[in-house]
Motif scaffolding. Structure first.
Motif, PDB file in Angstrom:
ATOM      1  N   THR A   1       0.933  -1.297  -0.148  1.00  0.00           N
ATOM      2  CA  THR A   1       0.108  -0.003  -0.001  1.00  0.00           C
ATOM      3  C   THR A   1       0.732   1.116  -0.111  1.00  0.00           C
ATOM      4  OG1 THR A   1      -0.074  -0.126   2.457  1.00  0.00           O
ATOM      5  CG2 THR A   1      -1.898  -0.996   1.125  1.00  0.00           C
ATOM      6  N   ILE A   2       2.327   1.001   0.287  1.00  0.00           N
ATOM      7  CA  ILE A   2       2.965   2.288   0.153  1.00  0.00           C
ATOM      8  C   ILE A   2       4.356   2.220  -0.117  1.00  0.00           C
ATOM      9  CG2 ILE A   2       3.818   2.183   2.689  1.00  0.00           C
ATOM     10  CD1 ILE A   2       2.714   5.523   1.030  1.00  0.00           C
ATOM     11  N   VAL A  27       6.370  14.107   0.692  1.00  0.00           N
ATOM     12  CA  VAL A  27       7.830  14.438   0.762  1.00  0.00           C
ATOM     13  C   VAL A  27       8.256  14.946   2.380  1.00  0.00           C
ATOM     14  CG1 VAL A  27       9.955  15.888   0.028  1.00  0.00           C
ATOM     15  CG2 VAL A  27       7.973  15.334  -1.405  1.00  0.00           C
ATOM     16  N   CYS A  28       9.088  14.195   2.903  1.00  0.00           N
ATOM     17  CA  CYS A  28       9.496  14.361   3.893  1.00  0.00           C
ATOM     18  C   CYS A  28      10.498  15.526   4.297  1.00  0.00           C
ATOM     19  CB  CYS A  28      10.371  13.059   4.680  1.00  0.00           C
ATOM     20  SG  CYS A  28       9.342  11.636   5.150  1.00  0.00           S
ATOM     21  N   ALA A  29      10.259  16.086   5.495  1.00  0.00           N
ATOM     22  CA  ALA A  29      11.104  17.084   6.021  1.00  0.00           C
ATOM     23  C   ALA A  29      12.641  16.653   6.544  1.00  0.00           C
ATOM     24  CB  ALA A  29      10.477  18.164   7.183  1.00  0.00           C
ATOM     25  N   LEU A  30      13.766  17.335   6.595  1.00  0.00           N
ATOM     26  CA  LEU A  30      14.751  16.770   7.122  1.00  0.00           C
ATOM     27  C   LEU A  30      14.716  16.989   8.603  1.00  0.00           C
ATOM     28  CD1 LEU A  30      17.440  15.590   7.093  1.00  0.00           C
ATOM     29  CD2 LEU A  30      18.244  17.983   6.576  1.00  0.00           C
ATOM     30  N   PHE A  75       6.749  17.523   4.884  1.00  0.00           N
ATOM     31  CA  PHE A  75       5.798  17.114   6.022  1.00  0.00           C
ATOM     32  C   PHE A  75       6.783  16.797   7.028  1.00  0.00           C
ATOM     33  CE2 PHE A  75       2.788  16.456   2.559  1.00  0.00           C
ATOM     34  CZ  PHE A  75       2.012  17.443   2.700  1.00  0.00           C
ATOM     35  N   PRO A  76       6.649  17.084   8.420  1.00  0.00           N
ATOM     36  CA  PRO A  76       7.280  16.426   9.444  1.00  0.00           C
ATOM     37  C   PRO A  76       7.103  14.866   9.265  1.00  0.00           C
ATOM     38  CG  PRO A  76       5.764  18.037  10.279  1.00  0.00           C
ATOM     39  CD  PRO A  76       5.517  17.909   8.660  1.00  0.00           C
ATOM     40  N   SER A  77       8.610  14.171   9.513  1.00  0.00           N
ATOM     41  CA  SER A  77       8.706  12.908   9.325  1.00  0.00           C
ATOM     42  C   SER A  77       8.052  12.093  10.315  1.00  0.00           C
ATOM     43  CB  SER A  77       9.930  12.586   9.288  1.00  0.00           C
ATOM     44  OG  SER A  77      10.737  12.841  10.245  1.00  0.00           O
ATOM     45  N   PHE A 120       3.530   9.445   7.985  1.00  0.00           N
ATOM     46  CA  PHE A 120       3.237   8.005   7.556  1.00  0.00           C
ATOM     47  C   PHE A 120       1.828   7.778   8.257  1.00  0.00           C
ATOM     48  CE2 PHE A 120       7.606   7.555   6.578  1.00  0.00           C
ATOM     49  CZ  PHE A 120       7.626   6.508   5.573  1.00  0.00           C
ATOM     50  N   LEU A 121       1.346   8.671   9.063  1.00  0.00           N
ATOM     51  CA  LEU A 121       0.178   8.545   9.876  1.00  0.00           C
ATOM     52  C   LEU A 121      -1.026   8.785   8.621  1.00  0.00           C
ATOM     53  CD1 LEU A 121       0.391   9.949  13.299  1.00  0.00           C
ATOM     54  CD2 LEU A 121       0.349   7.569  12.706  1.00  0.00           C
ATOM     55  N   ARG A 122      -0.428   9.722   7.649  1.00  0.00           N
ATOM     56  CA  ARG A 122      -1.126  10.071   6.583  1.00  0.00           C
ATOM     57  C   ARG A 122      -0.935   9.541   5.288  1.00  0.00           C
ATOM     58  NH1 ARG A 122       0.088  16.498   6.135  1.00  0.00           N
ATOM     59  NH2 ARG A 122      -1.477  16.300   4.411  1.00  0.00           N
ATOM     60  N   ARG A 123      -0.588   8.295   5.379  1.00  0.00           N
ATOM     61  CA  ARG A 123      -0.288   7.201   4.277  1.00  0.00           C
ATOM     62  C   ARG A 123      -1.244   7.078   3.358  1.00  0.00           C
ATOM     63  NH1 ARG A 123      -0.209   4.225   8.816  1.00  0.00           N
ATOM     64  NH2 ARG A 123      -1.202   2.256   8.957  1.00  0.00           N
ATOM     65  N   ASP A 124      -2.439   7.126   3.931  1.00  0.00           N
ATOM     66  CA  ASP A 124      -3.551   7.045   2.677  1.00  0.00           C
ATOM     67  C   ASP A 124      -3.697   7.827   1.778  1.00  0.00           C
ATOM     68  OD1 ASP A 124      -4.239   4.470   4.119  1.00  0.00           O
ATOM     69  OD2 ASP A 124      -5.764   5.483   5.219  1.00  0.00           O
ATOM     70  N   GLU A 125      -3.138   9.069   1.897  1.00  0.00           N
ATOM     71  CA  GLU A 125      -3.038  10.304   1.196  1.00  0.00           C
ATOM     72  C   GLU A 125      -1.976  10.098  -0.101  1.00  0.00           C
ATOM     73  OE1 GLU A 125      -2.672  13.933   3.141  1.00  0.00           O
ATOM     74  OE2 GLU A 125      -3.844  13.238   4.780  1.00  0.00           O
ATOM     75  N   PHE A 126      -0.991   9.283  -0.001  1.00  0.00           N
ATOM     76  CA  PHE A 126       0.021   8.910  -0.797  1.00  0.00           C
ATOM     77  C   PHE A 126       0.134   7.507  -1.195  1.00  0.00           C
ATOM     78  CE2 PHE A 126       1.221  12.388   2.661  1.00  0.00           C
ATOM     79  CZ  PHE A 126       1.129  13.119   1.800  1.00  0.00           C
TER      80      PHE A 126
END
Length: 335
Positions: free
Chosen positions: A156-157, A203-206, A242-244, A248-254
């Motif tokens: 799924t991701i 995209v994750c932030a650093l 986005f804050p890392s 991944f709590l928002r993974r359904d969006e990606f």
């Protein structure tokens, strides 16, 4: 037989480091009739390794006959029995010799994808591999010139990394506009090759809290956000940074997440699906897939290792290999 003449992709399979669980996993994979129905399989090995693998797994599979896997002997001198459950030069040399043949076959257009069972980096380096990891070694063998990176895949991701096998101290220097763009473009392309028509990429932030408007660093402002904006102008559906710790709590969006360094994505992926994860070498001329786990020396001989990851790796390699081969065939016929 070319892919255009066959409905199935041609997939080269190697058994990984002989000291680990790879031979057992491949034997169990090949004992499933569904595996051979999905692809024309070329086993890069020798008869003794295949016999040992079947003994490890307690299963039998046939090869060499019509519609069965074909054995392609790697031509290397076998050092005798391999020591198990430990990293050795002999095991690393054998694994590399098999993989080298698979890479040469891919480079010649004789196979459409490669699947390899788990390797051990200590064994590879004992055997003389100078590169940091197998992806960089693949680049050397194939003469890769395009941007490459390691991708990790669950059903799924997906994730891709801007930096990978480097120390944490080196990560910040590797977060450049060019590297973020390269990894983002690659993730978009491979997601499309896997069958997702319009991939959505987060995209994750650093830095913590995505840098908090520059209070904790400026990579987000100066590098990552501008790269995301440029990806969007190229038609890539990218969003962030986005804050890392929450992305991944928002993974359904990606469909995919672009991470900045190795563990930023790997920790999440292994928590979400350790037994089914796949690692893919992205950006090469051929899809190369392997289980996302290691050689698991502690499980050798116990017949308890999960085949979830090797099955997923094989399925992904066959699917992408078939799409790329069909596309290449179309290009050749239209030229």
């Amino acid at each position: 037989m070319t892919t255009s003449q066959s409905a199935k992709p041609r997939v080269a399979v190697t058994l990984g480091d002989p000291a680990g669980i790879g031979p057992e996993l491949v034997a169990r994979l090949l004992a499933d009739p569904g595996t051979t129905a999905a692809a024309d399989i070329v086993l890069i090995s020798d008869e003794r390794e295949l016999a040992d693998a079947q003994a490890d797994a307690g299963v039998e599979f046939s090869y060499g006959g019509p519609r069965e896997p074909r054995l392609h002997d790697n031509g290397a001198a076998r050092p005798g029995a391999f020591e198990r459950k430990i990293a050795t030069e002999a095991g690393g040399r054998w694994a590399m010799s098999n993989l080298r043949v698979a890479l040469e076959m891919a480079d010649a257009g004789d196979v459409d994808a490669i699947v390899f069972a788990p390797l051990n980096k200590s064994s590879l380096h004992l055997a003389g591999m100078r590169e940091k990891d197998e992806l960089r070694w693949f680049e050397t063998i194939l003469g890769a010139e395009a941007y490459t990176c390691e991708l990790n895949v669950l059903p799924t991701i997906w994730t891709a990394r801007v930096t990978s096998h480097v120390s944490i101290a080196e990560v910040a220097d590797g977060i450049t506009r060019e590297n973020v763009l390269g990894a983002g473009r690659l993730l978009h392309t491979v997601l499309r090759d896997s069958g997702i028509a319009a991939p959505r990429i987060g995209v994750c932030a650093l830095n913590p809290h995505a840098g908090e408007s520059g209070r904790f660093g400026r990579h987000e402002i100066d590098v990552i956000a501008p790269a995301v904006a440029e990806l969007r102008t190229e038609g890539v559906d990218a969003a962030g940074p986005f804050p890392s710790d929450t992305i991944f709590l928002r993974r359904d969006e990606f469909d995919g997440v672009l991470t900045m360094y190795h563990d930023q994505g790997q920790i999440a992926m292994k928590l979400l699906g350790f037994d089914g994860g796949v690692t893919m070498a992205g950006g090469l001329r051929v899809p190369i897939c392997t289980p996302a786990h290691g050689t698991a020396f502690d499980l050798v001989g116990r017949r308890t290792a999960s085949t979830g990851s090797i099955r997923n790796a094989f399925g992904l390699a066959a699917r992408i290999g078939a799409r790329r081969a069909a596309r290449n065939s179309t290009v050749r016929h239209s030229a």
